[in-house]
Write a protein that holds these residues in place. Structure first.
Motif, PDB file in Angstrom:
ATOM      1  N   GLY A   7       0.793  -1.222   0.000  1.00 28.62           N
ATOM      2  CA  GLY A   7       0.000   0.000   0.000  1.00 28.62           C
ATOM      3  C   GLY A   7       0.823   1.266   0.000  1.00 28.62           C
ATOM      4  N   GLY A   8       2.131   1.146   0.106  1.00 34.01           N
ATOM      5  CA  GLY A   8       2.991   2.325   0.096  1.00 34.01           C
ATOM      6  C   GLY A   8       3.317   2.772  -1.319  1.00 34.01           C
ATOM      7  N   GLU A   9       4.129   3.815  -1.387  1.00 30.24           N
ATOM      8  CA  GLU A   9       4.555   4.316  -2.694  1.00 30.24           C
ATOM      9  C   GLU A   9       5.548   3.352  -3.322  1.00 30.24           C
ATOM     10  OE1 GLU A   9       5.974   8.314  -2.692  1.00 30.24           O
ATOM     11  OE2 GLU A   9       4.245   9.057  -1.558  1.00 30.24           O
ATOM     12  N   LEU A  10       5.526   3.302  -4.629  1.00 29.62           N
ATOM     13  CA  LEU A  10       6.479   2.465  -5.346  1.00 29.62           C
ATOM     14  C   LEU A  10       7.869   3.080  -5.262  1.00 29.62           C
ATOM     15  CD1 LEU A  10       4.506   1.640  -8.605  1.00 29.62           C
ATOM     16  CD2 LEU A  10       5.001   0.102  -6.721  1.00 29.62           C
ATOM     17  N   ALA A  11       8.863   2.241  -5.141  1.00 32.42           N
ATOM     18  CA  ALA A  11      10.240   2.715  -5.139  1.00 32.42           C
ATOM     19  C   ALA A  11      10.581   3.251  -6.523  1.00 32.42           C
ATOM     20  CB  ALA A  11      11.185   1.579  -4.764  1.00 32.42           C
ATOM     21  N   GLU A  12      11.389   4.295  -6.569  1.00 33.30           N
ATOM     22  CA  GLU A  12      11.780   4.870  -7.847  1.00 33.30           C
ATOM     23  C   GLU A  12      12.460   3.829  -8.735  1.00 33.30           C
ATOM     24  OE1 GLU A  12      14.320   8.589  -9.718  1.00 33.30           O
ATOM     25  OE2 GLU A  12      14.064   8.445  -7.555  1.00 33.30           O
ATOM     26  N   SER A  13      13.233   2.951  -8.132  1.00 28.51           N
ATOM     27  CA  SER A  13      13.909   1.912  -8.914  1.00 28.51           C
ATOM     28  C   SER A  13      12.902   0.983  -9.587  1.00 28.51           C
ATOM     29  CB  SER A  13      14.875   1.110  -8.034  1.00 28.51           C
ATOM     30  OG  SER A  13      14.168   0.470  -6.989  1.00 28.51           O
ATOM     31  N   THR A  14      11.790   0.713  -8.922  1.00 29.07           N
ATOM     32  CA  THR A  14      10.741  -0.134  -9.500  1.00 29.07           C
ATOM     33  C   THR A  14      10.082   0.577 -10.683  1.00 29.07           C
ATOM     34  OG1 THR A  14      10.303  -1.157  -7.363  1.00 29.07           O
ATOM     35  CG2 THR A  14       8.563  -1.339  -9.032  1.00 29.07           C
ATOM     36  N   ILE A  15       9.782   1.842 -10.499  1.00 23.70           N
ATOM     37  CA  ILE A  15       9.153   2.625 -11.565  1.00 23.70           C
ATOM     38  C   ILE A  15      10.062   2.666 -12.791  1.00 23.70           C
ATOM     39  CG2 ILE A  15       8.398   4.950 -12.235  1.00 23.70           C
ATOM     40  CD1 ILE A  15       7.542   5.303  -9.253  1.00 23.70           C
ATOM     41  N   LEU A  16      11.345   2.942 -12.555  1.00 23.60           N
ATOM     42  CA  LEU A  16      12.280   3.047 -13.674  1.00 23.60           C
ATOM     43  C   LEU A  16      12.495   1.707 -14.370  1.00 23.60           C
ATOM     44  CD1 LEU A  16      14.871   5.570 -12.219  1.00 23.60           C
ATOM     45  CD2 LEU A  16      13.008   6.004 -13.844  1.00 23.60           C
ATOM     46  N   ARG A  17      12.486   0.635 -13.618  1.00 22.40           N
ATOM     47  CA  ARG A  17      12.653  -0.698 -14.216  1.00 22.40           C
ATOM     48  C   ARG A  17      11.455  -1.034 -15.111  1.00 22.40           C
ATOM     49  NH1 ARG A  17      13.446  -3.226  -9.816  1.00 22.40           N
ATOM     50  NH2 ARG A  17      11.360  -4.054  -9.537  1.00 22.40           N
ATOM     51  N   VAL A  18      10.254  -0.769 -14.627  1.00 25.88           N
ATOM     52  CA  VAL A  18       9.041  -1.031 -15.416  1.00 25.88           C
ATOM     53  C   VAL A  18       8.995  -0.099 -16.628  1.00 25.88           C
ATOM     54  CG1 VAL A  18       6.505  -0.934 -15.375  1.00 25.88           C
ATOM     55  CG2 VAL A  18       7.755  -1.961 -13.460  1.00 25.88           C
ATOM     56  N   TRP A  19       9.374   1.151 -16.428  1.00 23.50           N
ATOM     57  CA  TRP A  19       9.407   2.107 -17.527  1.00 23.50           C
ATOM     58  C   TRP A  19      10.363   1.632 -18.625  1.00 23.50           C
ATOM     59  CZ3 TRP A  19       6.381   5.820 -19.080  1.00 23.50           C
ATOM     60  CH2 TRP A  19       6.828   6.728 -20.030  1.00 23.50           C
ATOM     61  N   ASP A  20      11.529   1.145 -18.206  1.00 22.33           N
ATOM     62  CA  ASP A  20      12.508   0.646 -19.169  1.00 22.33           C
ATOM     63  C   ASP A  20      11.941  -0.525 -19.966  1.00 22.33           C
ATOM     64  OD1 ASP A  20      15.318   0.689 -20.216  1.00 22.33           O
ATOM     65  OD2 ASP A  20      15.268  -1.354 -19.410  1.00 22.33           O
ATOM     66  N   ARG A  21      11.269  -1.416 -19.300  1.00 23.53           N
ATOM     67  CA  ARG A  21      10.663  -2.557 -20.011  1.00 23.53           C
ATOM     68  C   ARG A  21       9.590  -2.086 -20.987  1.00 23.53           C
ATOM     69  NH1 ARG A  21       8.952  -6.546 -15.402  1.00 23.53           N
ATOM     70  NH2 ARG A  21      10.619  -5.899 -14.055  1.00 23.53           N
ATOM     71  N   ALA A  22       8.803  -1.122 -20.583  1.00 22.33           N
ATOM     72  CA  ALA A  22       7.747  -0.599 -21.452  1.00 22.33           C
ATOM     73  C   ALA A  22       8.355   0.070 -22.689  1.00 22.33           C
ATOM     74  CB  ALA A  22       6.876   0.399 -20.688  1.00 22.33           C
ATOM     75  N   ARG A  23       9.410   0.862 -22.508  1.00 19.51           N
ATOM     76  CA  ARG A  23      10.093   1.480 -23.644  1.00 19.51           C
ATOM     77  C   ARG A  23      10.627   0.421 -24.596  1.00 19.51           C
ATOM     78  NH1 ARG A  23      14.684   3.927 -23.148  1.00 19.51           N
ATOM     79  NH2 ARG A  23      14.401   5.321 -24.909  1.00 19.51           N
TER      80      ARG A  23
END
Length: 106
Positions: A7-23
């Motif tokens: 329920g907490g905020e996502l870690a920036e590293s998680t966001i960037l990892r998912v973003w990289d996969r999406a790109r």
């Protein structure tokens, strides 16, 4: 907007990892290795730049983007540069002039 499993905020590293996969999934290999949408913020920057380039008034863009007009002009000054002819054409239209932008400032 998105929350972690606890329920907490996502870690920036998680966001960037998912973003990289999406790109990687959405872009060609050449695009992926370029700076195109390298960070999620790049989409916001592109959106605000597009609004300004389209001639949306700075005050409206600043409101939509959550900036002051001063901050907007500081960050996006290069997008606003070079729009003098368009501004002159708009002034000429309001004044009922038929001539292109050169007439407005003669």
């Amino acid at each position: 907007m998105f929350r972690s499993l606890t329920g907490g905020e996502l870690a920036e590293s998680t966001i960037l990892r998912v973003w990289d996969r999406a790109r990687k999934a959405a872009l060609s290999e050449q695009e992926y290795h370029s700076v195109l949408a390298r960070r999620p913020y790049d989409l916001r920057h592109a959106c605000v730049s597009t609004w300004l380039a389209a001639g949306v008034p700075s005050t409206q863009v600043a409101e939509w983007a959550g900036h002051s007009v001063a901050v907007l002009h500081q960050i996006y000054a290069k997008v606003l540069a070079g729009q003098e002819d368009t501004a002159r054409d708009r002034i000429g239209k309001v004044l009922g002039l038929d001539a292109p932008s050169e007439r407005v400032h003669e």
